[in-house]
Design an enzyme around this catalytic site. Structure first.
Site, PDB file in Angstrom:
ATOM      1  N   ASP A 260      85.351-133.736 -74.936  1.00  0.00           N
ATOM      2  CA  ASP A 260      85.494-134.766 -75.700  1.00  0.00           C
ATOM      3  C   ASP A 260      86.575-135.522 -75.856  1.00  0.00           C
ATOM      4  O   ASP A 260      87.600-134.918 -76.289  1.00  0.00           O
ATOM      5  CB  ASP A 260      85.005-134.429 -77.023  1.00  0.00           C
ATOM      6  CG  ASP A 260      84.087-135.295 -78.010  1.00  0.00           C
ATOM      7  OD1 ASP A 260      84.388-136.257 -77.910  1.00  0.00           O
ATOM      8  OD2 ASP A 260      83.598-134.733 -79.000  1.00  0.00           O
ATOM      9  N   GLY A 299      80.711-143.370 -73.534  1.00  0.00           N
ATOM     10  CA  GLY A 299      80.246-144.444 -72.461  1.00  0.00           C
ATOM     11  C   GLY A 299      81.211-145.673 -72.415  1.00  0.00           C
ATOM     12  O   GLY A 299      81.007-146.441 -71.589  1.00  0.00           O
ATOM     13  N   ASP A 320      77.608-141.291 -81.176  1.00  0.00           N
ATOM     14  CA  ASP A 320      76.734-139.977 -81.750  1.00  0.00           C
ATOM     15  C   ASP A 320      75.217-140.540 -82.144  1.00  0.00           C
ATOM     16  O   ASP A 320      75.080-141.558 -82.914  1.00  0.00           O
ATOM     17  CB  ASP A 320      77.392-139.162 -82.714  1.00  0.00           C
ATOM     18  CG  ASP A 320      78.689-138.740 -82.313  1.00  0.00           C
ATOM     19  OD1 ASP A 320      79.144-138.727 -81.123  1.00  0.00           O
ATOM     20  OD2 ASP A 320      79.172-137.824 -83.163  1.00  0.00           O
TER      21      ASP A 320
END
Ligand code: GLA
Length: 505
Positions: A260, A299, A320
């Site tokens: 992440d 993205g 999210d």
């Protein structure tokens, strides 16, 4: 001694000699044995205090600040839920080295406030490597299926919860229909040992034993980290320790890594994401264990064009998801990819082993209706999205089980051909999608985005099935429906779906 120091410091304040110029860290303890760190770069001019807060990928300018009578006060405007701005106040005195922050929601956190440095707030930059193509790891030829802890448990997840989810994945029947990965998201981390190897916090006392347990159930286990110094929840990231971390994951028996971006933002630009993700892609291949690589950078930077080149098996395509219709509707159908593209615009980027990831499932978390959850499951399957349940698998109603374990819908998701869905027709309230499948049949999804039941009509010729004798199966009603002529018309509930599998006889 403390009292003397405190007195001495307040005397300094009173004499106007206190100096808060420079870097500070505010450290608040968490009951898993870790603490959250927030860094501030403060500037003082007389009694006035200005500066910025460093937190994850955000840098926020103080809205006010002063020192008076030995007391330090400053405040920040913070973006809260739904775009609302709230004020976070920080108050304390430097003499005691303690600070208390009170949020607009009324929560209070007390912690230590100490001198720090820019290097601690933002570690020195490590240049990203030159680009090359990372070889395919050969894993997940169809979208990964499993469970992830974040949507339901967020920062509260424990090893016991993970064991319980592995148990429930088997006892509920989910394992039988293809769910296999049991993925721990953020907040398992502690720090590093003397050799720099990652360590686990109190909630995860023995990661190897946990992995062994999950494996003993015939399942696989996933973990979470990120390329920055800190994860999104402020825990230890893999920055500068990529190979070491990959080796440790392999030694624990980890089968899947979600990686992440978050605080990597403070060090790298979006243009450098590919190289930064490649570093962990290489490290995982060298780890000696097959590990699925899940990219999470929301993205950005056209990830669908390079995700597979860095060894990625899946990549998030949006911010999210949350357990609400407007979130599902926007991520599923809207221009949620870089605020510019829809999931369908980028659907042809996928191939076996490399998938767009519109985020984990919210099915069963309680914020949506059965029809909305059926639409969620159907749309994700039409998109060949990973099916990672995000609910508590111990307490599923029969309806939720029937949604997550609809094998006919799962078969669409898991279709070996990984061909993209295309829009057959679309207006403001409804969308008709068609996706060719490996056996020559076509999955047809009739989606009603409007707030009332709607009739959705179309023609078989628009789907490429004109002039043929057709057989159609309704994948939610689990029955064959009769089809004749070229046109069809179906009533679809509000925020609902009719999903068909059609083939020419
Ligand atoms: C980000 C990710 C989420 C979750 C959290 C954990 O917000 O997008 O899916 O992993 O971080 O902190």
């Amino acid at each position: 001694m403390r009292i003397v120091l405190a007195l001495f410091a307040s005397v300094l304040f009173l004499q106007g000699q206190a100096d808060v110029n420079g870097f500070w860290v505010f450290r608040t303890p968490v009951d898993d044995g870790t603490s959250r760190e927030t860094f501030f770069d403060l500037k003082q001019s007389g009694q006035q205090v200005t500066g910025v807060m460093f937190q994850g990928r955000r840098r926020t300018t103080l809205s006010e600040g002063w020192i008076a009578n030995g007391k330090l006060h400053f405040a920040l405007n913070v973006n809260g839920q739904g775009g609302a701005v709230r004020v976070a106040n920080y108050d304390g005195d430097l003499a005691s080295g303690r600070l208390t922050t009170t949020t607009a929601a009324g929560a209070t956190f007390t912690g230590v406030f100490e001198r720090s440095s820019l290097e601690k707030a933002v570690p020195p930059r490590i240049a990203p490597p030159a680009l090359h193509d990372v070889p395919d790891n050969g894993l997940v030829r169809t979208p990964p299926m499993g469970w992830n802890s974040w949507n339901k448990f967020a920062g509260r997840v424990t090893a016991e919860d993970v064991r319980a989810m592995a148990d429930a994945m088997v006892s509920s029947g989910m394992a039988k229909v293809g769910y296999v990965y049991v993925n721990i998201d953020d907040t398992w981390e502690l720090g590093r040992d003397a050799q720099g190897n990652p360590t686990t916090n109190k909630k995860f006392p023995d990661m190897k034993a946990l992995a062994d347990y999950v494996h003993s159930k015939g399942l696989k286990i996933g973990i979470y980290s990120g390329p920055g110094p800190k994860t999104c929840a402020g825990y230890e990231g893999s920055y500068g320790h990529e190979e070491q971390d990959a080796k440790q994951y392999a030694a624990w028996g980890i089968d899947y890594l979600k990686y992440d971006w978050c605080s990597a933002d403070q060090i790298y630009t979006d243009d450098e994401m590919q190289a930064v993700y490649q570093k962990m892609g290489d490290a995982l291949l060298k780890s000696g264990r097959p590990i699925v690589y899940s990219l999470c950078q929301y993205g950005r930077n056209g990830v669908w064009k390079w995700g597979a080149k860095v060894g990625g098996n899946l990549w998030r395509t949006t911010g999210d998801i949350s357990d609400r219709w407007d979130s599902l509707n926007r991520i599923g159908f809207g221009q949620a990819v870089m605020n510019k593209f829809t999931q369908l615009d980028i659907a042809s980027a996928m191939k076996p082993g490399a998938f767009n990831d519109p985020d984990m499932l919210e099915i069963g978390n309680g914020g949506m209706t059965g029809d909305e959850y059926r639409l969620h499951m159907s749309l994700w399957s039409m998109l060949a999205a990973p099916l990672l349940a995000g609910n508590d698998l111990r307490t599923m109603s029969d309806e939720i089980k029937s949604i997550l374990m609809n094998t006919e819908v799962i078969a669409i998701d898991q279709d070996k051909a990984v061909k993209p869905a295309k829009i057959v027709s679309e207006n403001e309230t409804s969308v008709v999608l068609a996706r060719p499948l490996a056996d020559g049949s076509i999955a047809v999804g009739l989606f009603n985005r409007s707030d009332a039941a709607a009739t959705i009509a179309g023609t078989w010729s628009a789907i490429g099935l004109g002039g043929k004798q057709l057989e159609a199966r309704d994948l939610w009603a689990h029955q064959v429906i009769s089809v004749s002529g070229d046109s069809f018309s179906v009533t679809v509930p509000r925020h609902g779906v009719v999903l068909l599998r059609v083939h020419a006889k």
